[in-house]
Design a protein around this motif. Sequence first.
Motif, PDB file in Angstrom:
ATOM      1  N   CYS A 586      -1.654  -4.038   5.422  1.00 60.21           N
ATOM      2  CA  CYS A 586      -0.097  -4.063   5.406  1.00 60.21           C
ATOM      3  C   CYS A 586       0.326  -4.457   4.095  1.00 60.21           C
ATOM      4  CB  CYS A 586       0.768  -4.462   6.078  1.00 60.21           C
ATOM      5  SG  CYS A 586       2.420  -4.361   6.320  1.00 60.21           S
ATOM      6  N   LEU A 587      -0.151  -5.488   3.503  1.00 64.08           N
ATOM      7  CA  LEU A 587       0.442  -6.343   2.661  1.00 64.08           C
ATOM      8  C   LEU A 587      -0.242  -5.601   1.169  1.00 64.08           C
ATOM      9  CD1 LEU A 587      -0.116 -10.518   3.074  1.00 64.08           C
ATOM     10  CD2 LEU A 587       2.236  -8.538   2.425  1.00 64.08           C
ATOM     11  N   ILE A 590       1.956  -2.600   0.936  1.00 64.43           N
ATOM     12  CA  ILE A 590       3.248  -3.513   0.250  1.00 64.43           C
ATOM     13  C   ILE A 590       3.394  -2.860  -1.540  1.00 64.43           C
ATOM     14  CG2 ILE A 590       4.605  -5.172   0.265  1.00 64.43           C
ATOM     15  CD1 ILE A 590       4.597  -4.827   2.835  1.00 64.43           C
ATOM     16  N   LYS A 594       4.738  -1.114  -3.703  1.00 65.13           N
ATOM     17  CA  LYS A 594       6.290  -1.810  -5.288  1.00 65.13           C
ATOM     18  C   LYS A 594       5.175  -1.090  -6.435  1.00 65.13           C
ATOM     19  CE  LYS A 594       7.807  -6.075  -2.567  1.00 65.13           C
ATOM     20  NZ  LYS A 594       6.724  -7.054  -2.487  1.00 65.13           N
ATOM     21  N   GLU A 620       7.362  -3.244   5.689  1.00 66.97           N
ATOM     22  CA  GLU A 620       7.484  -4.741   5.378  1.00 66.97           C
ATOM     23  C   GLU A 620       8.116  -5.099   6.967  1.00 66.97           C
ATOM     24  OE1 GLU A 620       7.908  -6.867   3.557  1.00 66.97           O
ATOM     25  OE2 GLU A 620       8.180  -6.319   1.400  1.00 66.97           O
ATOM     26  N   GLN A 621       8.862  -4.474   7.481  1.00 67.87           N
ATOM     27  CA  GLN A 621       8.868  -5.029   8.953  1.00 67.87           C
ATOM     28  C   GLN A 621       8.095  -5.332   9.856  1.00 67.87           C
ATOM     29  OE1 GLN A 621      12.106  -1.880  10.789  1.00 67.87           O
ATOM     30  NE2 GLN A 621      13.285  -3.325  12.176  1.00 67.87           N
ATOM     31  N   ARG A 623       5.178  -4.990   8.417  1.00 63.64           N
ATOM     32  CA  ARG A 623       4.709  -6.841   8.134  1.00 63.64           C
ATOM     33  C   ARG A 623       4.981  -7.986   9.011  1.00 63.64           C
ATOM     34  NH1 ARG A 623       5.367 -11.176   3.447  1.00 63.64           N
ATOM     35  NH2 ARG A 623       3.780 -12.470   4.541  1.00 63.64           N
ATOM     36  N   THR A 624       6.096  -8.493   9.188  1.00 61.68           N
ATOM     37  CA  THR A 624       7.183  -8.785   9.852  1.00 61.68           C
ATOM     38  C   THR A 624       6.412  -8.944  11.550  1.00 61.68           C
ATOM     39  OG1 THR A 624       8.991  -9.719   8.579  1.00 61.68           O
ATOM     40  CG2 THR A 624       8.858 -10.303  10.721  1.00 61.68           C
TER      41      THR A 624
END
Length: 635
Positions: A586-587, A590, A594, A620-621, A623-624
């Motif tokens: 996921c990172l 992201i 970006k 982002e959600q 990933r959290t």
Amino acid sequence: MAGRIKEEDIALVRERARIDDVVGSYVTLKNAGGGSLKGLCPFHDEKSPSFNVTPARGFFYCFGCQEGGDVIDFIQKIDQITFAEAVETLAAKVGIQLRYDDSGAPIPKSQSNQRPRLVEAHKVAGEFYSELLFGAPEATLGRQFLDKRGFDRDAAAHFGVGFSPRGGEQLVAHLRGRGFSNSELVASGLCAEGQRGLYDRFRGRLMWPIRDASGDTIGFGARRLFDDDKIEAKYLNTPETAIYKKSKVLYGVDLARREIAKGKQAVVVEGYTDVMACHLSGVQTAVATCGTSFGEDHARVLRQLLLDHDQFRGEVIFTFDGDSAGQRAAVKAFEGDQAFAAQTYVAVEPDGLDPCDLRLQKGDAAVRELIGRRVPLYRFVLIDRLRKYDLDRADGRIDALRDAAHLVVSVRDRSKVDAFTRELAGLLGMEVDQVRTEVHRAASRPTPAARPGAADRTPVVVQTEAPPPPRQNLPSPREPRFQMEWDVLKLAMQYPALLGVAFDELDDHDFTHPWLAAVRAAMAKVGGPSQAAPGEAWVVAVRDAMGNDPAAAVVSALAVEGLRLGREPDERFARAHLARLQELTCLRRIADLKSKLQRTNPIDKADDYNRMFGELIALEQYRTELREQAISGAL
């Protein structure tokens, strides 16, 4: 010619032939925790054990040279035979009748693999010789030979000693009657071919069976008994065959290997009767070479049995006759001292008696005392070196110092050089500083040829462990950046039930190293962890699904490497690893998103920009959520 071995029989061989038992015949294995065993690798020289065996999954892997596989692979590699030959070898050991082709009916074994047949021929020959020793009138001299050396019938039976008949064709007839072909008899080394056909290689001799560490008889040592024996050599040995390599064989290793591992001691003697005398006297770690001098391969066998490495110091004790030949043998042994991490010693009876004669003349206790009086091999060689000089003369002491200084600097354990320097000073009656100066001078001379006495010495080459060459132009899958990918696959390989169908959510994007991605794909190909068969069958299925892919090289490592957890993993632990791996994916997404947003004009391409921005918020959600799962599972 037999056809392909049936798959269910191959699976049965894997199940019946326990990998820890098979490997343990060659290597001493110690508990390494987490259900794993560890020892010195039999496929490369190493001073620290990196060879791992996991019995629960039936696999081995060396983290030093990257050799790995199941029990069949091990026999293939150690005996340098084909897959089918390895299956047949193991089947013979565990008593499985293999089936070939598709008929399902037992048929004769494949002619391609000689080992089971040659081992069986030696077994039959050994029984034949043993029966003759106490049953044939012509074996009287053999029985007298043993009796004069203090060996009774029970001792002969314990060591399998026998007698080969003088006729010349009796063993040939016996083996033919047991179904062995002429080609097998010649290949075994038990028989030879002359102008009139086959004849017994050993005739009218006392016979000692030479066995490998697993207990299989692979050759014989034969002692001359009769004055009219046309072969004058006192001892004959089996010639080199497919199963007998004299440079790698130690007589008595089958009886001594467990005691060597248990007692952390190996005693090297010079003959068959010396081995017998030592064992019967209570020194059950004794072995001997078979018609050849002690060499590097023999040292390697002992190191694997001793689990000889830098963090452990066992003992290797050489016994030599007290004559000049024995002293030369001690010097030669010292030249090979670098092969051991163990401490090397020498045991020599002052009267010059070998262990057999010593037991006969002075009893069992004297043999045990001989071993107990061992002295460091270095000191024995040093004193022998000094005997060459007249130490009552000043020039003799100087010459002795120059010679002995080279011996001091050749000592393997550098921490002992100063202590040996002081000892040398005492033996020479010289000042320590003077001796130390000469030792330092000797250490600075690089060429062995310049040393006194170097002409008759073989330079010792200290081998260091070198990392294996890369299998292809790729980074190692063991690099820290791939650690989470590695750990997840390790869990999937070793504890598939903990991951189950959750593993199916992963795809190639979660694995950035191509080899690890290939392993994941192979797992999916055979049904994934949720469909994994128990034990080694799952690992074998994954490896087989990879075919000739070089990535298959890491399957064994994933199967045997411990989890460094200190306890059995549970489902929460496994799910946390999955979440962490997915978070890393996921990172990466992201970061990619970006980067695209930065390159996109929000006015000219408003729709694309807004879509990517919304996707970024969702990622982002997500990933959290993954982070929370990873943290909760790690607690």
